[in-house]
Write an enzyme that holds these catalytic residues in place. Structure first.
Site, PDB file in Angstrom:
ATOM      1  N   GLU A 128     -99.470   6.119  76.887  1.00 27.11           N
ATOM      2  CA  GLU A 128     -98.269   5.537  77.433  1.00 27.11           C
ATOM      3  C   GLU A 128     -98.268   5.289  78.769  1.00 27.11           C
ATOM      4  O   GLU A 128     -97.291   5.913  79.665  1.00 27.11           O
ATOM      5  CB  GLU A 128     -97.324   6.833  76.947  1.00 27.11           C
ATOM      6  CG  GLU A 128     -96.957   7.255  75.490  1.00 27.11           C
ATOM      7  CD  GLU A 128     -95.915   8.100  75.184  1.00 27.11           C
ATOM      8  OE1 GLU A 128     -95.831   9.241  76.323  1.00 27.11           O
ATOM      9  OE2 GLU A 128     -95.416   8.009  74.304  1.00 27.11           O
ATOM     10  N   GLU A 177     -86.735  17.837  71.801  1.00 23.68           N
ATOM     11  CA  GLU A 177     -86.453  16.366  71.833  1.00 23.68           C
ATOM     12  C   GLU A 177     -86.185  15.562  70.762  1.00 23.68           C
ATOM     13  O   GLU A 177     -85.093  14.635  70.648  1.00 23.68           O
ATOM     14  CB  GLU A 177     -87.743  15.868  72.379  1.00 23.68           C
ATOM     15  CG  GLU A 177     -87.716  14.311  72.843  1.00 23.68           C
ATOM     16  CD  GLU A 177     -89.126  13.542  72.922  1.00 23.68           C
ATOM     17  OE1 GLU A 177     -90.133  14.342  73.296  1.00 23.68           O
ATOM     18  OE2 GLU A 177     -89.308  12.309  73.123  1.00 23.68           O
ATOM     19  N   ASP A 236     -95.549  12.832  66.921  1.00 26.88           N
ATOM     20  CA  ASP A 236     -94.905  13.333  68.027  1.00 26.88           C
ATOM     21  C   ASP A 236     -93.687  14.179  67.773  1.00 26.88           C
ATOM     22  O   ASP A 236     -92.711  13.806  68.000  1.00 26.88           O
ATOM     23  CB  ASP A 236     -94.336  12.176  68.786  1.00 26.88           C
ATOM     24  CG  ASP A 236     -94.063  12.418  70.240  1.00 26.88           C
ATOM     25  OD1 ASP A 236     -94.659  13.587  70.894  1.00 26.88           O
ATOM     26  OD2 ASP A 236     -93.277  11.835  70.934  1.00 26.88           O
TER      27      ASP A 236
HETATM   28  C1  GCV Z   1     -94.108  13.321  78.828  1.00 25.21           C
HETATM   29  C2  GCV Z   1     -93.146  11.586  73.840  1.00 25.21           C
HETATM   30  C3  GCV Z   1     -92.154  11.850  74.522  1.00 25.21           C
HETATM   31  C4  GCV Z   1     -92.413  11.683  76.126  1.00 25.21           C
HETATM   32  C5  GCV Z   1     -93.818  12.640  76.442  1.00 25.21           C
HETATM   33  C6  GCV Z   1     -95.005  12.080  75.613  1.00 25.21           C
HETATM   34  C7  GCV Z   1     -95.864  13.086  75.716  1.00 25.21           C
HETATM   35  O1  GCV Z   1     -93.550  10.139  73.815  1.00 25.21           O
HETATM   36  O2  GCV Z   1     -91.026  10.977  74.398  1.00 25.21           O
HETATM   37  O3  GCV Z   1     -91.251  11.765  77.032  1.00 25.21           O
HETATM   38  O4  GCV Z   1     -94.063  12.102  77.822  1.00 25.21           O
HETATM   39  O5  GCV Z   1     -94.155  12.470  74.057  1.00 25.21           O
HETATM   40  O6  GCV Z   1     -96.156  14.011  75.038  1.00 25.21           O
HETATM   41  O7  GCV Z   1     -96.768  12.657  76.636  1.00 25.21           O
END
Ligand code: GCV
Length: 720
Positions: free
Chosen positions: A311, A413, A385
């Protein structure tokens, strides 16, 4: 002369405020978590009081034994109305803390073998004919855990005269991951801002951090990563390390080590180097010097957590190097100090066209055995995720030569933020208990490193903690923090037992209170699965903030950002084909598991659409068609929230008005949002399937355009 009316009113108000002060100070706002130590019923308190009159510390006690004794005093003062006195002469009713080597252990019949450095024994015994309660452990840390164990036992209204309990963790690193930014924002946080006041640290040491440490120690958590995995390099500068050291000082007496998320490109950003290439000797030197600087100030620093090449984060891949090369370079910097690297396997590439669920395995499995001894690879529970339900990650059991750490998400989340009740004890238990089909056994066995000698082991939980008075955004979210700690300590604990423990300590040890609260907890996560992502569907949340439904979203730049990528619904059917006829993600599992998940007939209904694309008239194991079954599950989710609300109303006599009212309001929010999820999803899938609703199913309250038009630019927990 009469005083002006305004002065009299002011005086009256001040007098009222003074009268109300004690009440306000002890308000039940959730601050005290499960450590409320509320008075037990007098009959119960009277029965145990004589056995808890004094505390005897071990010879030459250190700071950890001192906080253990202080906690016992505090807890007993609350629960039985009288703090034990500290004694150096054994008397009846003493809580006797005994460390390894003390001859009284044998007399008390306490055997410390097999307890490791953190385990403890609680035992009613006689020493020199004096009846005592022994807390036995090899170390002071064990004594602290034992003290909390005793308070937990008492907090459930249990007897003390026949105590005989042994407990020791199987996993070494039991760690919270805070996704906290240096500006105080918490990524995916729904409980206010960060607890760490980076601005005022190190001068202002908020006493609240001691309460944070107490809470964590009470459930066995022994580490905390202070900053977001999407890390800023600045945390590694001398200015910030002073602040980190201040936090470490406050957590140390509770046996909690601090760790930091390290940004892989830090040598460039704060080190003045041109490169962060892990094979460049100058880069290795920079990290070694940085580690030396950290340990000079924080001798028990835990180590680094790293999100690399994921990411948009930098990593060894930027230089054509592998994750192992990157992790080992950091590991070499930490090794002389005993530090560890927790290297995350949460990777999926912006340019990889393969099924996202396959990418982490494809990248990491070939690296098995290539990591240094002080590296542990941190793997999310599922391959996508933290969805409401995912099958276990195929890496578990597939890297026998590499320590793997399980990463769970405590913050919700994808499960309704702070307001929805979704007890994750059941989700965590489901993952831990799953048989990987590999020789290693279950996910819990893999994580405990069973049969692998004393290799590094660990569990991480993405924290749901912020500066809200109640820490976690709601009372029921505290149960998820609690369950994480308890399962990290002992993965074999049943989720319902943990729920009962938590309910007793958080509300009341009376059976009439524990029963409905436990019922709510135990049904809650499945309710969320039902109204958000039933039958193995996943990632249908709205874009970015993940608040509310967005199954129609299909126009985002990368395919795997779109809910339509995950559900693949069309007029013919729905689901992601991960069998041999599709992405073949099933092939990443052990053969027996791959066979089971590879065939719709043997795939459990609750994971069906994760692995298969099926026609709408496919028959579920229940005999209903897929279409009817889908709608039925949405309806069941909504109905379960109504049931949770009914159960909560039964707890009114046992729960203080403040927490009762807030929870009731949150249940109203959950009921409305469950209905919203159900209606929006049904409206969308009906627009795709073009099928009539099954008989008796209510039409959505609005048309699809209404649901699509809703936007929430200010939803909390944003991910930037
Ligand atoms: C900290 C998901 C979440 C992100 C998070 C990522 C991760 O994509 O939406 O906010 O980033 O996981 O675990 O690194």
């Amino acid at each position: 002369m009469a005083r002006p009316i305004i002065t009299r009113v002011r005086r009256l108000l001040i007098a009222m405020a003074v009268l109300l002060l004690p009440a306000a100070a002890s308000a039940e706002d959730g601050f005290r978590l499960w450590l409320r130590y509320a008075p037990l019923a007098e009959a119960e308190a009277a029965a145990i009081r004589p056995a808890l009159t004094a505390i005897m510390l071990p010879p030459e006690p250190g700071p950890v034994a001192a906080v253990a004794a202080a906690e016992l005093e505090r807890g007993l003062a609350g629960m039985v109305g009288r703090a034990p006195i500290r004694t150096t002469r054994l008397q009846a009713g003493t809580i006797l803390m005994l460390r390894e080597g003390d001859p009284r252990l044998r007399e008390a019949g306490v055997d410390l073998r097999g307890l490791g450095d953190e385990g403890f024994v609680l035992r009613s015994a006689s020493v020199g004919s004096v009846p005592v309660t022994v807390i036995g452990a090899r170390t002071e840390q064990g004594l602290l855990y034992g003290s909390f164990g005793l308070l937990r036992h008492l907090g459930q209204g249990r007897a003390i005269d026949v105590l005989d309990l042994r407990s020791a963790p199987k996993v070494r690193l039991r760690v919270l991951n805070h996704w906290d930014n240096l500006d105080g924002h918490v990524e995916r946080g729904y409980a206010g801002d960060s607890l760490w006041d980076w601005w005022l640290l190190p001068d202002w040491r908020d006493p609240r951090l001691t309460d944070y440490a107490r809470a964590n120690a009470s459930i066995g958590i022994n580490g905390t990563v202070l900053n977001n995995v999407n890390a800023s390099a600045e945390i590694l500068t001398p200015r910030y390390l002073e602040k980190v050291a201040a936090i470490a000082d406050m957590l140390r007496p509770y046996g909690i080590k601090v760790y930091l998320s390290a940004r892989f490109s830090a040598p460039i950003e704060i080190g003045g180097l041109q490169s962060a290439d892990p094979v460049d000797p100058a880069v290795g030197r920079w990290w070694a010097q940085t580690a030396n600087r950290i340990y000079a100030r924080i001798p028990d620093f835990g180590g680094f957590l790293v999100k690399a090449n994921s990411e948009g984060q930098p990593g060894p891949g930027d230089y054509g190097r592998s994750h192992a090369e990157g992790a080992n370079m950091l590991a070499r910097a930490l090794a002389p100090h005993g530090g560890v690297v927790m290297w995350r396997a949460f990777v999926y590439s912006e340019t990889d066209a393969a099924d996202r669920a396959k990418q982490a395995y494809a990248e990491f499995q070939p690296l098995d055995g290539r990591f240094d001894d002080n590296v542990i690879v941190q793997v999310k529970n599922g391959a996508i995720d933290f969805q409401p339900r995912e099958p276990f990650h195929p890496l578990f059991g597939a890297m026998p030569q590499t320590p793997l750490m399980l990463e769970l998400q405590i913050t919700k989340e994808y499960l309704g933020f702070a307001t929805h009740i979704a007890y994750l004890g059941t989700l965590f238990e489901e993952v831990l208990d799953t048989d990987t089909g590999h020789p290693a056994g279950t996910v819990a066995d893999v994580v405990a490193g069973s049969g692998q000698g004393d290799r590094l082991t660990g569990i991480a939980g993405v924290a749901n903690i912020g500066d809200d008075r109640d820490w976690s955004g709601s009372t029921f979210n505290q149960a998820n923090w609690y369950a994480f700690g308890r399962l990290a300590w002992d993965a074999a604990l049943p989720a319902d037992e943990i729920a009962r423990e938590w309910a007793a300590q958080t509300f009341s040890p009376r059976a009439e209170a524990i029963a409905p609260v436990t019922d709510i907890l135990m049904m809650s996560r499945e309710a969320v699965v039902d109204y958000m992502t039933p039958l193995g569907l996943a990632h249908l949340m709205a874009t970015d903030h993940h608040y509310g439904p967005g199954p129609w979203v299909g126009d985002l730049a990368r395919p795997e950002w779109n809910p339509t990528y995950y559900h693949r619904a069309d007029r013919e059917g729905i689901g992601f084909d991960r069998s041999v006829t599709g992405s073949n993600a099933v092939s990443q599992y052990a053969p027996a598991v791959a066979r089971r998940f590879g065939d719709p007939a043997t795939t459990p209904d609750n994971l069906l659409l994760w692995f298969h694309h099926l026609p709408w008239d496919h028959r579920l194991s229940t005999g209903e068609t897929l279409w009817a079954g889908l709608i039925a599950r949405y309806d069941r989710g909504v109905a379960r929230v109504a049931e949770m609300d009914r159960l909560w109303s039964r707890t009114r006599p046992f729960v203080d008005a403040e927490r009762h009212a807030k929870t009731a309001t949150f249940l109203d929010i959950q009921a409305n949002e469950a209905r919203w999820w159900r209606d929006a999803s049904v409206a969308y899938f009906q627009s795709v399937s073009e099928l009539p609703l099954p008989p008796g199913a209510a039409p959505p309250a609005h048309n699809l355009d209404h649901y699509k038009s809703l936007t929430f630019p200010h939803a909390p927990g944003r991910g930037d």
